[in-house]
Scaffold this motif. Structure first.
Motif, PDB file in Angstrom:
ATOM      1  N   GLU A   1       0.820  -1.215   0.000  1.00 35.45           N
ATOM      2  CA  GLU A   1       0.000   0.000   0.000  1.00 35.45           C
ATOM      3  C   GLU A   1       0.858   1.270   0.000  1.00 35.45           C
TER       4      GLU A   1
ATOM      5  N   VAL B   1       0.502   3.906  -3.050  1.00 37.80           N
ATOM      6  CA  VAL B   1      -0.778   4.612  -3.159  1.00 37.80           C
ATOM      7  C   VAL B   1      -0.918   5.646  -2.056  1.00 37.80           C
TER       8      VAL B   1
ATOM      9  N   LYS C   1      -7.465   4.668  -7.596  1.00 34.93           N
ATOM     10  CA  LYS C   1      -7.112   4.259  -6.231  1.00 34.93           C
ATOM     11  C   LYS C   1      -6.628   5.454  -5.419  1.00 34.93           C
TER      12      LYS C   1
ATOM     13  N   SER D   1      -9.500   7.676  -4.581  1.00 35.17           N
ATOM     14  CA  SER D   1     -10.394   7.114  -3.566  1.00 35.17           C
ATOM     15  C   SER D   1      -9.848   7.282  -2.156  1.00 35.17           C
ATOM     16  N   VAL D   2      -8.529   7.359  -2.014  1.00 37.77           N
ATOM     17  CA  VAL D   2      -7.945   7.646  -0.697  1.00 37.77           C
ATOM     18  C   VAL D   2      -8.375   9.045  -0.258  1.00 37.77           C
TER      19      VAL D   2
ATOM     20  N   THR E   1     -12.882   6.644   0.385  1.00 38.81           N
ATOM     21  CA  THR E   1     -13.604   5.431   0.019  1.00 38.81           C
ATOM     22  C   THR E   1     -12.667   4.249  -0.223  1.00 38.81           C
ATOM     23  N   TYR E   2     -11.381   4.460  -0.095  1.00 37.98           N
ATOM     24  CA  TYR E   2     -10.414   3.378  -0.296  1.00 37.98           C
ATOM     25  C   TYR E   2     -10.676   2.291   0.748  1.00 37.98           C
TER      26      TYR E   2
ATOM     27  N   VAL F   1      -6.469   5.389   4.506  1.00 38.36           N
ATOM     28  CA  VAL F   1      -7.312   6.583   4.560  1.00 38.36           C
ATOM     29  C   VAL F   1      -6.994   7.420   5.791  1.00 38.36           C
TER      30      VAL F   1
END
Length: 461
Positions: free
Chosen positions: A100, A103, A159, A162-163, A167-168, A174
């Motif tokens: 992760e 991202v 992706k 979305s962080v 909403t990730y 998050v």
């Protein structure tokens, strides 16, 4: 253009940015370095982090660019600690999955990419949303940032977005970027304190990074580090009360708000017209602005227009531009609640009698913040509360363990102020004294010690 490098590759030798807050910003991925070099990210150099606060704290000239690098650096350090001390050993065990890393580093770096000049004031006038624009910049096929992110994978831009949208699926990722104690807040408190020259925002970042840890529901802090987290909450509270809500900074923001509103009104009125060209703002006046239009704007562009507007034929626009550029803030007084409303109306009437257009020379401005909040079932939305972890793996919510935080939790802090021209309450020139003296004598009876008072005769009326 198709990129032909491995976006996850590490640089042969890490590069660094010298930083007054974190000493060095360590750049290890080629992708991060390339994102920093994009047109969209470089634009952040030309946008002040604190907007009008530099009119109050002259050192507050730092940019969104420096803050974004700082958020990236804190996030990078946390990833290193998580990977070293709390790696995931089996799926779902609450450990850190280092896949992760990229991202979350990209989200940290790009979280403010959508901010515009004097962001919050600009948003109110032209109905823009910096968070929505951040997502658009990341997802738009027209941006350099999007092209770089797609080099990782076709779905990688989504992706990262979305962080930022919260909403990730991994709550650890998050919460590192957006929670009540995240890399964003930790950097801006330290950075804003440094550049404003105050100590309110300082806290023990080293200790917090020592006790932060991942768990299955997000991030937590070891109970042994409670006092460092406590100090962070108090520092945040003090920064809002003493720096972000400073009456003079808000005064300059009021003038800026009225200046942009007046320019928009003049543009829209066929009988009034702006004398000077404002081509880069026309799409915003017309509400037809595209992302490309937005990315052309920065503090310098608006500053150039303000300089031109000094010479506009419209007296209000010219005067407001001059007040803003020459730092001539409005005066303000604090008022308590609706019982002061009749006096506010009286003060407004007096200002109007003195020849001022009260739509542009008065304002009610309120600034409130919630220093810390905890989960409450009856609320429609809740902030992610701060969890402290005991050695046995059990948790306690911060305000239940800390009396200091408990005293701040769940309570809005701030004030509401009435703004008006400074010269109106304190005439200096003979012309002002002659013009304002009768009105001034009546005006000042309603104000004492920076607050509205209730004169006996008002109550009698």
């Amino acid at each position: 253009m198709t990129l032909n490098y491995d976006a996850e590759q590490l640089l042969p030798i890490e590069q660094v940015f010298r930083d007054p807050v974190h000493d060095y910003i360590h750049i290890q991925h080629q992708l991060i370095l390339d994102l920093i070099d994009t047109r969209e990210f470089q634009r952040l150099r030309r946008i002040k982090q604190l907007g009008t606060s530099s009119f109050t704290f002259h050192g507050a000239e730092h940019s969104r660019f420096t803050h974004s690098l700082g958020v990236y650096e804190i996030t990078r350090r946390i990833c290193d600690k998580f990977a070293r001390n709390y790696p995931e050993k089996k799926s779902g065990d609450g450990g850190w999955d280092d896949s992760e890393r990229l991202v979350v580093l990209c989200a940290a770096l790009l979280h403010d990419i959508g901010h515009g000049p004097y962001s919050h004031t600009f948003e109110r006038i032209f109905k823009t949303d910096h968070e929505a624009i951040t997502v658009e910049i990341i997802l738009s096929h027209e941006t350099e940032i999007n092209k770089l992110l797609k080099a990782v994978a076709s779905d990688f831009p989504a992706k990262v977005a979305s962080v930022i949208q919260k909403t990730y699926p991994n709550p650890q990722v998050v919460q590192l970027i957006s929670s009540q104690i995240d890399a964003d807040r930790m950097d801006y408190l330290l950075r804003d304190a440094y550049f404003t020259g105050v100590n309110y925002g300082t806290f023990d970042l080293t200790r917090i990074l020592r006790v932060i840890r991942p768990y299955s529901e997000g991030i937590a802090f070891q109970i042994s580090g409670m006092h460092a987290v406590e100090d962070y909450i108090v520092s945040r509270y003090q920064m809002y009360m003493q720096i972000y809500f400073h009456p003079v900074s808000r005064s300059m923001e009021v003038i800026l708000d009225h200046l942009l509103k007046r320019a928009k009104e003049l543009y829209e009125d066929p009988e009034m017209h702006l004398h000077f060209q404002t081509d880069l703002l026309i799409p915003f006046f017309n509400q037809t602005a595209t992302l490309e239009d937005y990315l052309k704007l920065d503090d310098g562009v608006l500053g150039t227009y303000f300089t031109l507007w000094r010479e506009e034929k419209d007296a209000i626009l010219s005067d407001l531009a001059t007040r803003f550029l020459d730092r001539k803030p409005f005066k303000s007084v604090h008022f308590v609640d609706k019982q002061d409303q009749p006096i506010l109306e009286k003060l407004t009437t007096l200002i109007q009698e003195a020849g001022y257009d009260t739509d542009y020379y008065t304002a009610v401005n309120n600034s409130y913040d919630l220093p810390y909040d905890f989960y409450r079932p009856n609320q429609l939305t809740n902030r992610t509360q701060i969890e402290l972890m005991y050695p046995d793996g059990s948790f306690v919510e911060l305000s239940k363990a800390s009396e200091i935080v408990s005293s701040l939790a769940g309570k809005m802090r701030g004030d509401e102020r009435f703004y008006f021209p400074k010269e109106f309450s304190k005439p200096k020139t003979m012309k002002e004294i002659t013009l304002f003296e009768p009105i001034y004598q009546e005006f000042k009876q309603y104000i004492k010690n920076d607050a509205i008072i209730q004169p006996t005769k008002i109550l009698e009326e």
